[in-house]
Design a protein around this motif. Structure first.
Motif, short mmCIF file in Angstrom:
data_model
loop_
_atom_site.label_atom_id
_atom_site.label_comp_id
_atom_site.label_asym_id
_atom_site.label_seq_id
_atom_site.Cartn_x
_atom_site.Cartn_y
_atom_site.Cartn_z
N SER A 177 6.87 2.67 7.39
CA SER A 177 7.80 2.55 6.12
C SER A 177 8.21 3.76 5.36
CB SER A 177 7.05 1.75 5.21
OG SER A 177 7.69 1.51 3.80
N ASP A 178 7.16 4.53 4.79
CA ASP A 178 7.63 5.83 3.96
C ASP A 178 8.17 6.70 4.97
OD1 ASP A 178 6.27 4.28 2.23
OD2 ASP A 178 4.66 5.66 1.87
N TYR A 179 7.87 6.99 6.25
CA TYR A 179 8.35 7.98 6.96
C TYR A 179 9.09 7.42 8.27
CZ TYR A 179 5.92 11.49 4.09
OH TYR A 179 5.44 12.28 2.95
N ARG A 180 9.55 6.11 8.05
CA ARG A 180 10.24 5.62 9.02
C ARG A 180 11.39 6.47 9.49
NH1 ARG A 180 13.53 2.12 11.49
NH2 ARG A 180 12.77 0.40 12.59
N SER A 181 12.43 7.01 8.76
CA SER A 181 13.48 7.61 9.02
C SER A 181 13.10 8.83 10.16
CB SER A 181 13.92 8.21 7.86
OG SER A 181 13.35 9.28 7.31
N GLU A 194 1.65 2.14 7.02
CA GLU A 194 2.50 2.27 5.93
C GLU A 194 3.35 3.64 6.00
OE1 GLU A 194 3.01 1.84 1.04
OE2 GLU A 194 1.07 1.63 2.07
N LEU A 195 2.52 4.57 6.26
CA LEU A 195 3.31 5.90 6.40
C LEU A 195 4.14 6.05 7.36
CD1 LEU A 195 0.23 8.38 5.63
CD2 LEU A 195 2.16 7.97 4.09
N ARG A 246 -2.44 10.26 0.38
CA ARG A 246 -2.77 8.62 0.21
C ARG A 246 -4.32 8.71 -0.11
NH1 ARG A 246 1.91 8.57 -0.02
NH2 ARG A 246 3.33 6.91 0.80
N GLN A 260 -2.79 2.17 5.51
CA GLN A 260 -2.13 3.12 4.74
C GLN A 260 -1.41 4.00 5.71
OE1 GLN A 260 -4.60 5.09 2.03
NE2 GLN A 260 -4.01 3.65 0.50
N ASP A 291 2.46 14.90 0.95
CA ASP A 291 2.05 13.57 0.45
C ASP A 291 0.59 13.52 0.79
OD1 ASP A 291 2.33 11.10 -0.41
OD2 ASP A 291 3.68 10.55 1.19
#
Length: 817
Positions: free
Chosen positions: A354-358, A350-351, A240, A347, A238
Motif C-alpha cells: 500500500s504505502d510504497y506500492r508505487s 501494508e508498507l 512503524r 505492517q 518512515d
C-alpha cells in the motif's frame, strides 16, 4: 496502626497498570536500541526494585504507618517522574556487554543503568506495599485484587497501544498515567489540603516535562541500523511500530542498498533499487523496486535459495515469511504461476502493498499470488493444500544471528514438530527449501540438518540419506528436503548450479569429500564431515562431542538458536585476546549472568532487614518462623511466574500467534488472579487462613497436573476453530488456575496482619525477589529440560509452600525475625 477509611483502589489500579505497562515497554525499547538479550538483563535487574522496596520499608515500618497518606502519594508521583527520566539517562550511558569480561568500567555502567531503571519499580512497589501495611486485614484481598487487575489491564492496553503509538511517545503516556494516579491518590487518601497538593502536582509535572529533553532512541553502534545511518546519504524516511517489531525504513540515493543475501561472487547483474527495512534496529531486509522486465531480477537466481527452481519448476509454491517480497520476486523470475505467501506482520505487508506500492509494484497484488496474514503453522494445520515447493528463508538478521543473540528467542518455525508439519504438506517429489545464515564454526546449518533428519526418521520414511541435500557459499546455506529421493539427474543439476556460481556442495548421498569445500574454503570440510555423520545415524555421538549444542529443538524446547556449551565458552574466553569473543553465544551467557546477579543481590537484600530491622520486645526473634516467611513467599513468588510462563508457552502452540497468546494469557492470568484474591477473603470467613491457602494450592496443583495430561489432545481437537473462539477457550481454561493462584499471597499477608504487621514489607520484598529470579530460572529450565519441567517445578514449589505458611497465631506463638 491501621486506617479504617476506604483504601485507594482506583489509584492503586492505575499505578499497577502503569508499572506493568512500563515493564513491557522497557522490554520493547531496549530490544530496539540494544538487543533482546540485553533487554532481558536490564529488566531482570530493574525489577529488583520490587524486592528492594520491601527491604527498605521493613527497616522503618513505623514511619510508613504514621505518614502513609503523604508517602503513598509521593511514591506514586516519583514513579511517574523516574519512569521517564530513568530511561533517558540510562540509554545515554555507553555500554557494551561483551566488554564486561575485560573492562571494569562496563560493570560500573551496568550498575548505574540498573539503579536508574530500578527506581520506578521501587517507587511503585513501595506504594503498593504501604497499602498492605496501612489498611486492615479485611481489605488485603481487595487491595491485591486491585493490584493484579490493574496490571492485567495495563498489559493488554500497552500491547494495543504499541500498535498505534511510537515507543518513546508511549513512555510519556505511561508517565502521565502515573501523574493521574497521583492526583487520584491525593483525592482518595486522608491527606490535608487536597486541592493545593493537586495543583502543585500539576505544576511540577508541567515544569518537569518542560525541562526534560526530547526523547530520541539511541541505537547501539553495533546494530545494523546505526551502522547504516553512518553511511553518507542514508536517512530514515518512515517508521512503524507494533509488538512484533519496530520498523524503520532507510533510503540512500548516494550509496544504494544492494541487499541480496547469499549472492554469488560471479554475479554480474546489478540488483534493483532498494529501500532498507530494519526490524528493531537490525534484521535488514529490503523493499525492491519492481522491474519493468523480469530479466532484471536475474541476480536473485545467483543465490543459494534459488537451487530448488533448477531441480523442478513448482506448480504450487508456499513462501513462509514473505516479508518485503524478495522470495516472491525470485518466484516471479522463475514464472511460478501459483503462489501462497504467509506473513505474520501486517505492517510489513501494508508498507509493500500500500504505502510504497508505487515503488514495490504488484509483488503481492497480482493474479497468481494469494496472501495470508497468519502464522505459518496455524495456516498449515487448517489448510488442506499440498505444495510442490515450500520456502522458508532468513527469518533473522545476519549480525545478531552470528553472535548468538537470538539464543533466548523461542521459535516454533524450526522445531521437530514444525519440520514434520512442513513435510506432510509436500506433494510427491515436493521440496522443502530452508535458507539460513552461515555461522562459523558451523552450528546453525548443522542443527537444521539434524532436525530435518530426525523429522524424516520420526515419519518412518526409508532411505533418509537420499532425501536431503545441502549447499552453501560464504554467507548462506540452503537445505533441501524432498518428499521422495533425489535422482541422479537432480544431483547433476545441483553440481552444475554450484559450479557456475562458486557455491559448495555440503551434502548429498553421492557427494565425495573432494567435491566439497572447493570454493569457499574452510580449514576443514566441517559441513561435509558433520552432515555425513548425521546421515549415517551418528547424531548422538556428534551432539556429545561437538563444541556447540546441536540437539534439535522441539515444541517443548523451542530454542533453535541455543548452541551454548561450557566447553566452547571457556575456550573462547581463553582466546579473547586473539579474536575468540565472537565465538561466544552471548544470549545464554547473559541469561546466566542476569540470573546469577539477581540471585546474589536478592539473597543479600533478603538478609539485610534481619541485620538492620529494629528490635521489638513484643516480637521475640525466631529463625524457624523467619524461615517460614522466606520459604512461603519465596516459593509462591517463584512458582507464580514459572506456571504463568510455562502455561503461556502451551497456549502459544494453541493460538499460533505470539501477540494473541501473550495478550490473552497474560491478561487472563492477572485479571483472574485478581478475582481469586478478591474471593480469598470470603473463603477465609469459613476456615482459617492457612486452610484457605492450602485448599487453593491443592486445587491449583490438581488443575496444573490435569492440564499437562489433557491439553495436548484438547488443542489437537480444537485447533481448527476460528481465532476468536480459541482466544475465548484460552481465557476460560486459564481462569480456574489463575483464580487459585491469586489466593495464597493475600491470605498469608492477612494472616500476618494479626500479630506481625512489621514483617509484611519483608515478605513483600521476598516475593518480589523470587519473582525476578523466576523469570530467568524458567528460561534456563526450559532450554535445558523443556516447558513441561517448568510447570512441574512450579507445582512442586506450590506444594512446598503448603508446609511453610507463615501463621502461628493458632498456637498462640508470637513472631519476630
Amino acid at each position: 496502626m491501621t486506617d479504617n477509611s476506604s483504601p485507594p483502589y482506583l489509584s492503586l489500579m492505575l499505578l499497577s497498570a502503569s508499572a506493568l505497562g512500563y515493564e513491557l515497554l522497557l522490554m520493547r525499547l531496549f530490544s530496539i536500541i540494544q538487543w533482546h538479550h540485553f533487554a532481558y538483563l536490564v529488566i531482570a535487574l530493574a525489577l529488583l526494585g520490587y524486592g528492594i522496596s520491601g527491604s527498605l520499608l521493613s527497616l522503618r515500618p513505623a514511619i510508613v504507618l504514621r505518614r502513609f497518606n503523604q508517602l503513598y502519594a509521593l511514591a506514586v508521583l516519583l514513579f511517574a517522574f523516574s519512569s521517564i527520566s530513568g530511561f533517558i539517562f540510562a540509554q545515554s550511558i555507553s555500554f557494551n556487554i561483551e566488554e564486561l569480561f575485560w573492562n571494569p568500567a562496563q560493570i560500573l555502567r551496568l550498575i548505574l543503568i540498573f539503579l536508574l531503571l530500578a527506581l520506578p519499580f521501587a517507587f511503585a512497589a513501595s506504594a503498593i506495599c504501604m497499602t498492605f501495611m496501612h489498611y486492615p486485614r479485611s481489605t488485603i484481598s481487595k487491595l491485591y485484587a486491585a493490584d493484579l487487575i490493574g496490571a492485567g489491564l495495563g498489559a493488554i492496553l500497552t500491547l494495543i497501544a504499541i500498535y498505534y503509538v511510537m515507543p518513546q511517545n508511549l513512555l510519556i503516556g505511561l508517565s502521565l498515567t502515573g501523574v493521574l494516579a497521583t492526583l487520584i491518590a491525593i483525592r482518595e487518601t486522608e491527606i490535608k489540603q487536597k486541592v493545593v497538593l493537586q495543583l502543585l502536582t500539576v505544576a511540577f509535572t508541567g515544569l518537569f516535562f518542560a525541562l526534560i529533553p526530547e526523547i530520541k532512541l539511541n541505537y547501539s553502534p553495533y546494530k545494523a541500523l546505526a551502522q547504516t545511518l553512518n553511511v553518507k546519504g542514508a536517512s530514515i524516511i518512515d517508521q512503524r511500530t507494533s509488538p512484533l517489531g519496530h520498523l524503520t525504513l532507510v533510503s540512500n540515493p548516494q550509496i544504494p542498498f544492494r541487499h541480496a543475501p547469499g549472492l554469488s561472487l560471479l554475479n554480474t547483474a546489478e540488483p534493483l533499487e532498494q529501500i532498507g527495512l530494519f526490524i528493531d534496529g537490525d534484521n535488514l531486509s529490503a523493499i525492491t523496486r519492481y522491474p519493468q522486465r523480469l530479466e532484471e531480477l536475474s541476480y536473485l537466481d545467483q543465490t543459494t535459495s534459488a537451487l530448488a527452481y533448477h531441480l523442478k519448476k513448482p506448480d504450487k509454491l508456499l513462501v513462509i515469511g514473505s516479508g518485503t517480497g524478495s522470495d516472491l520476486l525470485q518466484a516471479h523470475y522463475h514464472r511460478v504461476e501459483s503462489i501462497e505467501a504467509l506473513e505474520l506482520n501486517p505492517q510489513i505487508v501494508e508498507l509493500v502493498n500500500s504505502d510504497y506500492r508505487s515503488f514495490a509494484g504488484p509483488v503481492y497484488d497480482n493474479p497468481f499470488t494469494q496472501l495470508h496474514i497468519r502464522e505459518a503453522r496455524d495456516h498449515l494445520l487448517q489448510s488442506q493444500q499440498q505444495y510442490d515447493l515450500i520456502k522458508l528463508s532468513l527469518t533473522e538478521g545476519a549480525s545478531a544471528s552470528s553472535s548468538g543473540l537470538y539464543a533466548l528467542n523461542e521459535s516454533y518455525l524450526y522445531t521437530l514438530e514444525a519440520m514434520q508439519l512442513y513435510l506432510s504438506k509436500l506433494r510427491p517429489d515436493g521440496i522443502l527449501s530452508i535458507t539460513r545464515w552461515i555461522k562459523l564454526p558451523p552450528r546453525d546449518s548443522l542443527k537444521l540438518f539434524a532436525t530435518a533428519h530426525q523429522a524424516l526418521q520420526s515419519m518412518q520414511l526409508d532411505e533418509i540419506e537420499k532425501r536431503l541435500l545441502m549447499i552453501r557459499n560464504w554467507q548462506t546455506s540452503t537445505l533441501l528436503i524432498k518428499n521422495g529421493l533425489f535422482t541422479n539427474r537432480e544431483l547433476e543439476k545441483t553440481e552444475q548450479f554450484c559450479r557456475t556460481r562458486l557455491f559448495d556442495q555440503a551434502y548429498h548421498h553421492q557427494l565425495k569429500a573432494q567435491q566439497s569445500n572447493r570454493y569457499n574454503l574452510l580449514s576443514e570440510a566441517s559441513f561435509y564431515q558433520a552432515t555425513r555423520q548425521i546421515a549415517s545415524g551418528e547424531l548422538e555421538n556428534l551432539i556429545e562431542n561437538y563444541k556447540f549444542e546441536l540437539q534439535p529443538a522441539t515444541d517443548d524446547r523451542p530454542y533453535f538458536n541455543h548452541f551454548f556449551k561450557w566447553q566452547s565458552f571457556i575456550e573462547a574466553l581463553k582466546l579473547r585476546g586473539s579474536g575468540g569473543m565472537p565465538l561466544i553465544e552471548w544470549g545464554y551467557v547473559v541469561l546466566l549472568l542476569s540470573l546469577g546477579i539477581t540471585g546474589l543481590l536478592s539473597g543479600l537484600l533478603i538478609l539485610l532487614p534481619l541485620l538492620l530491622m529494629p528490635k521489638s520486645p513484643s516480637l521475640p526473634g525466631s529463625s524457624k518462623q523467619g524461615g517460614s516467611v522466606i520459604g512461603y513467599f519465596g516459593a509462591i513468588g517463584l512458582a507464580f511466574l514459572l506456571i504463568e510462563i510455562g502455561t503461556i508457552q502451551k497456549f502459544q502452540l494453541f493460538l499460533h500467534h505470539p501477540i494473541y497468546a501473550i495478550a490473552a494469557s497474560l491478561t487472563a492470568f492477572l485479571c483472574f488472579s485478581g478475582l481469586g484474591s478478591y474471593l480469598s477473603e470470603r473463603l477465609s470467613e469459613k476456615q482459617s487462613y492457612r486452610r484457605s491457602a492450602g485448599s487453593a494450592i491443592v486445587a491449583l496443583c490438581l488443575i496444573g497436573l490435569a492440564y499437562l495430561l489433557i491439553l495436548p489432545a484438547l488443542f489437537d481437537a480444537l485447533i481448527h476453530l476460528p481465532m476468536a473462539i480459541k482466544i475465548a477457550i484460552t481465557i476460560l481454561l486459564i481462569a480456574p488456575m489463575a483464580i487459585c493462584m491469586g489466593m495464597p499471597f493475600p491470605l498469608a499477608i492477612a494472616a500476618m496482619k494479626q500479630n506481625r504487621t512489621e514483617q509484611i514489607p519483608w515478605a513483600w520484598g521476598i516475593n518480589g525477589y523470587a519473582s525476578v529470579i523466576s523469570a530467568g530460572l524458567s528460561t534456563v529450565i526450559a532450554i535445558q529440560y523443556g516447558f513441561i519441567t517448568v510447570l512441574l517445578c512450579a507445582i512442586l514449589l506450590y506444594l512446598t509452600a503448603l508446609m511453610t505458611f507463615p501463621d502461628r497465631s493458632a498456637e498462640g506463638d508470637s513472631y519476630k525475625v
